[in-house]
Design a protein around this motif. Structure first.
Motif, short mmCIF file in Angstrom:
data_model
loop_
_atom_site.label_atom_id
_atom_site.label_comp_id
_atom_site.label_asym_id
_atom_site.label_seq_id
_atom_site.Cartn_x
_atom_site.Cartn_y
_atom_site.Cartn_z
N ASP A 356 0.82 -1.22 0.00
CA ASP A 356 0.00 0.00 0.00
C ASP A 356 0.85 1.27 0.00
O ASP A 356 0.47 2.28 -0.61
CB ASP A 356 -0.93 0.00 1.22
N LEU A 357 1.98 1.22 0.70
CA LEU A 357 2.84 2.40 0.74
C LEU A 357 3.35 2.73 -0.66
O LEU A 357 3.42 3.91 -1.05
CB LEU A 357 4.01 2.19 1.70
N SER A 358 3.70 1.72 -1.43
CA SER A 358 4.16 1.95 -2.80
C SER A 358 3.06 2.53 -3.67
O SER A 358 3.31 3.37 -4.54
CB SER A 358 4.67 0.63 -3.40
N VAL A 359 1.81 2.10 -3.42
CA VAL A 359 0.68 2.65 -4.17
C VAL A 359 0.54 4.14 -3.87
O VAL A 359 0.39 4.97 -4.78
CB VAL A 359 -0.62 1.90 -3.81
N CYS A 360 0.60 4.52 -2.61
CA CYS A 360 0.45 5.92 -2.22
C CYS A 360 1.60 6.77 -2.76
O CYS A 360 1.38 7.87 -3.28
CB CYS A 360 0.37 6.05 -0.71
N CYS A 361 2.82 6.25 -2.64
CA CYS A 361 3.97 7.00 -3.15
C CYS A 361 3.90 7.14 -4.66
O CYS A 361 4.23 8.20 -5.22
CB CYS A 361 5.27 6.31 -2.73
N GLY A 362 3.45 6.11 -5.33
CA GLY A 362 3.32 6.18 -6.78
C GLY A 362 2.28 7.18 -7.22
O GLY A 362 2.44 7.88 -8.23
N PHE A 363 1.19 7.30 -6.44
CA PHE A 363 0.15 8.29 -6.76
C PHE A 363 0.70 9.71 -6.62
O PHE A 363 0.48 10.57 -7.49
CB PHE A 363 -1.05 8.09 -5.84
N LEU A 364 1.41 9.96 -5.52
CA LEU A 364 1.99 11.29 -5.34
C LEU A 364 2.95 11.64 -6.47
O LEU A 364 2.95 12.76 -6.99
CB LEU A 364 2.72 11.36 -4.00
N GLU A 365 3.77 10.67 -6.88
CA GLU A 365 4.69 10.93 -7.98
C GLU A 365 3.94 11.23 -9.27
O GLU A 365 4.32 12.11 -10.05
CB GLU A 365 5.61 9.72 -8.16
N HIS A 366 2.82 10.51 -9.47
CA HIS A 366 2.05 10.69 -10.71
C HIS A 366 1.42 12.07 -10.79
O HIS A 366 1.47 12.72 -11.83
CB HIS A 366 0.97 9.60 -10.78
N VAL A 367 0.85 12.54 -9.68
CA VAL A 367 0.13 13.82 -9.75
C VAL A 367 1.03 15.02 -9.57
O VAL A 367 0.71 16.12 -10.01
CB VAL A 367 -1.02 13.86 -8.71
N ARG A 368 2.19 14.83 -8.90
CA ARG A 368 3.07 15.97 -8.64
C ARG A 368 4.29 16.02 -9.55
O ARG A 368 4.95 17.06 -9.66
CB ARG A 368 3.55 15.95 -7.19
N GLY A 369 4.63 14.92 -10.18
CA GLY A 369 5.79 14.89 -11.05
C GLY A 369 7.10 14.71 -10.31
O GLY A 369 8.17 14.88 -10.90
N ARG A 370 7.07 14.34 -9.03
CA ARG A 370 8.29 14.07 -8.26
C ARG A 370 7.99 13.04 -7.19
O ARG A 370 6.85 12.90 -6.73
CB ARG A 370 8.84 15.34 -7.62
#
Length: 394
Positions: A356-370
């Protein structure tokens, strides 16, 4: 005889959440001044007077005020319903309003009933040798009017062809006693018209567009529906909307057409321009560049649509933009060097995430670009652990 071709007032519409009634009042004032200064005899409004089928009380009052002021200035008004209007509501009291110089054409029954105006000085008791016949075709929803118009196929082409055929029959009857010069209002999507983002429910790929030859033989066709002022032919034109209703209209020069008609027919068509209440700015670039370049100073008082191209999405981007451009209404991100493949890979990366942590981190990277920093990862991990403990206690 001078006609002023307008359309698509969209009274009551907002611009990305900003109310536009004051701007629309200003347009009405400009319209009345134009009627007075140019000696306009008839104002044409080719549909979409309102933006909603059920307009608010203040919006109805604005139209009421506009019609009173236009007729007081000496002009008659011919007004048709568009796809945004309720034809029944807009057409209320049409027979009574006719006596005051406001001619509503909102039904199939009225589309071949023209406003007739003499174009020459005939002696008393004698019919005019040349007349102007102004017809109004309301928005024709094919599924609703096909049977009424006697057509088997419910398409924009067939119902528009049937409507123009009725008008031609009426012109032919009247031509037996006078030279008839015809002006037709139509709210439709004609082939060759250039659309913008603010027209709703337009057909895609040309489906639903009607060919220009349906308007052959009319002295002038005053079209509404598309918001950019344009001439499809010398006799077939869109006036466009009086105000910009999307950022895709930022380069439009808003106005109408002043049409001169005499005993010999249409003699001239000239543009009339409306002054915009606010400029529109479409800006693109890295955040720091937009905030620092002096060439963007003009946009500080404009409504702004901004696309940031920073490789990583800047923190507090909207807040920082509004420190210079306070009326930034739309903010988008298009990182330089980004690819469609990278964007489309988010779903595959999500499916492969180990926890789940990887899912959340991946979402942040997707929407913020970092990627998230260590503090953000720790906060996410704590939140997920709290959720796990809560679920375990239920």
């Amino acid at each position: 005889m001078r006609l002023l071709h307008t359309s698509d007032w969209h009274l009551g519409r907002s611009f990305h959440g900003v109310g536009m009634l004051d701007a629309q009042r200003d347009f009405i004032a400009q319209l009345v001044r134009t009627v007075t200064e140019h000696g306009v005899d008839v104002v044409l409004v080719a549909g979409d007077v309102y933006d909603r089928a059920l307009p608010g009380v203040d919006v109805v009052r604005l139209l009421d005020d506009a019609l009173v002021r236009l007729t007081a200035a000496g002009a008659q008004v011919v007004l048709t319903s568009g796809n945004h209007d309720s034809a029944i509501r807009l057409g209320f009291a049409s027979r009574l309003l006719e006596r005051g110089g406001v001619h509503l054409r909102t039904s199939i029954e009225s589309l071949d009933q023209p406003l007739l105006l003499p174009l020459d000085d005939a002696p008393d008791g004698h019919p005019a040798e040349a007349v102007l016949a102004i017809y109004g075709i309301p928005w024709l929803e094919p599924r609703l009017v096909a049977e009424q118009l006697g057509v088997d196929t419910a398409s924009h082409f067939e119902v528009t062809r049937a409507a123009t055929a009725l008008i031609r029959e009426d012109i032919e009857r009247r031509s037996a006693s006078a030279a008839v010069h015809s002006v037709v209002l139509a709210h439709t999507f004609a082939s060759g018209g250039i659309s913008s983002d603010s027209e709703r429910d337009l057909s895609i790929g040309g489906v639903g567009a009607v060919p220009l030859d349906l308007f052959d033989g009319f002295s002038y066709t005053a079209l509404g529906h598309l918001h950019g002022r344009q001439a499809l032919s010398p006799q077939v034109r869109y006036s466009g909307s009086p105000l910009a209703y999307s950022f895709s209209e930022a380069t439009h020069r808003k106005g109408g057409w002043l049409v001169e008609v005499g005993a010999e027919g249409v003699s001239s068509v000239q543009e009339v321009l409306w002054e915009a209440p606010r400029a529109l700015a479409v800006l693109r670039g890295p955040l720091e560049e937009l905030l620092g370049l002096p060439e963007h100073q003009w946009a500080e008082t404009a409504y702004c649509q901004v696309t940031l191209t920073d490789a990583q999405r800047p923190a507090r981007a909207m807040e920082r933009l509004r420190s210079r451009f306070p009326d930034t209404l739309v903010l988008g991100f298009d990182p330089e060097g980004g690819t469609a493949a990278a964007a489309s890979s988010y779903s595959s990366r999500l499916a492969e995430a180990p926890d789940d942590l990887s899912v959340c981190c991946g979402f942040l990277e997707h929407v913020r670009g970092r990627v998230p920093d260590d503090a953000e990862k720790a906060a996410l991990a704590d939140a997920l652990e709290n959720v796990r403990l809560l679920e375990a206690s239920l």
